[in-house]
Design an enzyme around this catalytic site. Sequence first.
Site, PDB file in Angstrom:
ATOM      1  N   ASP A 107       0.824  -1.212   0.000  1.00 18.68           N
ATOM      2  CA  ASP A 107       0.000   0.000   0.000  1.00 18.68           C
ATOM      3  C   ASP A 107       0.859   1.263   0.000  1.00 18.68           C
ATOM      4  O   ASP A 107       0.399   2.335   0.388  1.00 18.68           O
ATOM      5  CB  ASP A 107      -0.943   0.008   1.205  1.00 18.68           C
ATOM      6  CG  ASP A 107      -0.195  -0.119   2.517  1.00 18.68           C
ATOM      7  OD1 ASP A 107       1.036  -0.301   2.478  1.00 18.68           O
ATOM      8  OD2 ASP A 107      -0.836  -0.053   3.583  1.00 18.68           O
ATOM      9  N   SER A 108       2.097   1.149  -0.446  1.00 17.54           N
ATOM     10  CA  SER A 108       2.990   2.306  -0.547  1.00 17.54           C
ATOM     11  C   SER A 108       3.168   2.655  -2.021  1.00 17.54           C
ATOM     12  O   SER A 108       3.689   1.854  -2.803  1.00 17.54           O
ATOM     13  CB  SER A 108       4.351   1.987   0.092  1.00 17.54           C
ATOM     14  OG  SER A 108       5.236   3.075  -0.049  1.00 17.54           O
TER      15      SER A 108
END
Length: 283
Positions: A104-105
């Site tokens: 999720d980066s």
Amino acid sequence: MKGRRALQWQADLKGGQEQMTTVVWTTLLGLPIVQPYRKAGRKQILTQLQSVYISDPNQPQAVNTSKQVSAFPPNFVHSLDASHMMLTALQCDRQGLTFAAVHDSYWTHASSIDDMSVAIRDSFVHLHSSHVLESLLKEFKERYQGYKLPVSAFTSRVLRASLVRGGRSPAVERVLSTLDHGKEEVEEEEDKEVAEMEVEEVEEEEEQKKPRKAKKAKATASKMKSKDIPLFDPEKKRSRREEKEIEEKIAERFIDLVDVLPPIPQKGMFNIEIIKDSPYFFS
């Protein structure tokens, strides 16, 4: 006769467990998600140096029900996060932005951070403004149409409470009524089945301790006896009366899975569009 019924029941149970389906759903992007959790069928191999356990992944095994249940909520959320990432990547590609991600980066060049931030927010709003849970319930009803659950599975307090909180359909009312009036009979029948299985396990352990010749003779005898065990033949022609009796027995002991799926809760009043102007969300 009881011994033969126990053997047949045990064989049907084992076969049914191996054919049980795992939890499957489809993301809003059309990607199917299949939870792979099944019980590991291991065999112990004794060598001169050590004891080794091996398993054949191609061998059908029973579904690990506890792990299927506990893993579904986080895995479903992960599938939403993955869909959000894919939508963001597609929007960045349309705008000509460099995009990279690890879980999720999300990454891009320093000069494109503000543009990617807008893409992330727009994709998030688009995804969660859709009917996520409604689509999931519709797919479950279509995918698991015709699947049955044993009424005895709802004797636990947790599952019974979930039925009470959920939609009180006629099928659910019947299960609750059956549990109220026939709980003792169900428990007594389950105790008998467990006792028969325990007896079979003890006999199997004693059988393994006997000499090889005795085992061979026993196997031949049991093979001859197995011919007398009544097997369920789905292609056998039955009278209408027999088919009606089978349907009544199934209706007494089983319930359709789709009938116990809880209804979707009503959406709240939160306006998800406001996160587009939030100074903290995906900044």
